[in-house]
Design a protein around this motif. Structure first.
Motif, short mmCIF file in Angstrom:
data_model
loop_
_atom_site.label_atom_id
_atom_site.label_comp_id
_atom_site.label_asym_id
_atom_site.label_seq_id
_atom_site.Cartn_x
_atom_site.Cartn_y
_atom_site.Cartn_z
N TRP A 1 3.59 9.94 -7.23
CA TRP A 1 4.67 10.43 -8.23
C TRP A 1 3.72 10.56 -9.54
O TRP A 1 4.10 11.73 -10.39
N LEU A 2 2.97 9.86 -10.08
CA LEU A 2 2.30 9.95 -11.17
C LEU A 2 1.42 11.31 -10.92
O LEU A 2 1.48 12.04 -12.16
N LEU A 3 0.80 11.46 -9.78
CA LEU A 3 0.09 13.02 -9.69
C LEU A 3 1.13 14.27 -9.85
O LEU A 3 0.93 15.01 -10.58
N ALA A 4 2.30 13.84 -9.22
CA ALA A 4 3.20 14.87 -9.46
C ALA A 4 3.88 15.21 -10.52
O ALA A 4 4.21 16.20 -11.15
N HIS A 5 4.28 14.08 -11.47
CA HIS A 5 5.18 13.85 -12.63
C HIS A 5 4.37 13.26 -13.76
O HIS A 5 4.71 14.01 -14.93
N GLY A 6 3.70 12.41 -13.47
CA GLY A 6 2.98 11.91 -14.75
C GLY A 6 2.04 12.60 -15.46
O GLY A 6 2.22 12.69 -16.51
N VAL A 7 1.08 13.22 -14.65
CA VAL A 7 0.10 14.07 -15.38
C VAL A 7 0.72 15.12 -16.05
O VAL A 7 0.37 15.54 -17.14
N PRO A 8 1.74 15.95 -15.39
CA PRO A 8 2.24 17.09 -16.18
C PRO A 8 3.00 16.40 -17.46
O PRO A 8 3.06 17.22 -18.42
N LEU A 9 3.64 15.29 -17.22
CA LEU A 9 4.39 14.92 -18.48
C LEU A 9 3.52 14.57 -19.72
O LEU A 9 3.77 14.92 -20.77
N ILE A 10 2.52 13.85 -19.42
CA ILE A 10 1.26 13.56 -20.35
C ILE A 10 0.83 14.79 -20.85
O ILE A 10 0.66 14.86 -22.09
N ALA B 1 0.86 -1.28 0.01
CA ALA B 1 0.03 0.03 -0.09
C ALA B 1 0.89 1.18 0.06
O ALA B 1 0.66 2.23 -0.69
N GLU B 2 1.93 1.22 0.78
CA GLU B 2 3.00 2.29 0.86
C GLU B 2 3.55 2.60 -0.70
O GLU B 2 3.63 3.70 -0.98
N GLU B 3 3.81 1.61 -1.27
CA GLU B 3 4.56 1.58 -2.67
C GLU B 3 3.51 2.30 -3.50
O GLU B 3 3.95 3.02 -4.22
N ILE B 4 2.30 1.71 -3.48
CA ILE B 4 1.32 2.15 -4.39
C ILE B 4 0.82 3.70 -4.28
O ILE B 4 0.72 4.33 -4.91
N SER B 5 0.91 4.13 -3.11
CA SER B 5 0.65 5.35 -2.67
C SER B 5 1.78 6.13 -2.87
O SER B 5 1.56 7.45 -3.40
N THR B 6 2.98 5.82 -3.01
CA THR B 6 4.13 6.45 -3.49
C THR B 6 3.93 6.73 -4.93
O THR B 6 4.20 7.72 -5.65
#
Length: 135
Positions: free
Chosen positions: A74-83, A65-70
């Protein structure tokens, strides 16, 4: 043999018989108790194993759960802006948006795409704005 002595011996024999019978009953009760105690101990050991397994599973699930949360953070912080950045820098999208604005302007819409969007939000048909996309 005097009667008192015979009665005494009979009494002793009877008491020994009762003692033997009570000893046998005690041994049966003690054996049953030991069996129950052994069963209880084996159940306790089995339950301790189950608790250890469940604790290990819970720890693994907490780590997962901690890994998924991390990963989600990360996706919210980096992935969405990258997309979004890739979409914005995509030439076809830029050309399409340019054409969309131009088509709205050419068909008499002074605000371009905004006018067509306002009509769509108001749930009205915009007769001045039609875009025919070539395939």
């Amino acid at each position: 043999m005097p009667i008192a002595r015979r009665n005494g011996r009979l009494h002793i024999v009877r008491l020994k018989g009762e003692k033997s019978k009570e000893s046998d009953e005690y041994e049966h009760v003690a054996a049953a108790y030991q069996k129950r105690e052994a069963k209880s101990k084996s159940r306790i050991v089995a339950l301790e194993k189950v608790v250890e397994e469940k604790t290990a599973q819970n720890k693994a699930l907490e780590i997962l759960a901690e890994e998924i949360s991390t990963d989600c953070k990360w996706l919210l912080a980096h992935g969405v802006p990258l997309i979004a950045d890739r979409i914005v820098k995509y030439d076809e999208v830029a050309k399409y948006m340019f054409k969309l604005g131009g088509a709205a302007h050419d068909s008499g819409g002074k605000d371009g795409y905004g006018e067509g969007r306002a009509a769509a939000v108001a749930n009205k048909k915009d007769y001045h704005f039609e875009l025919h996309k070539s395939r």
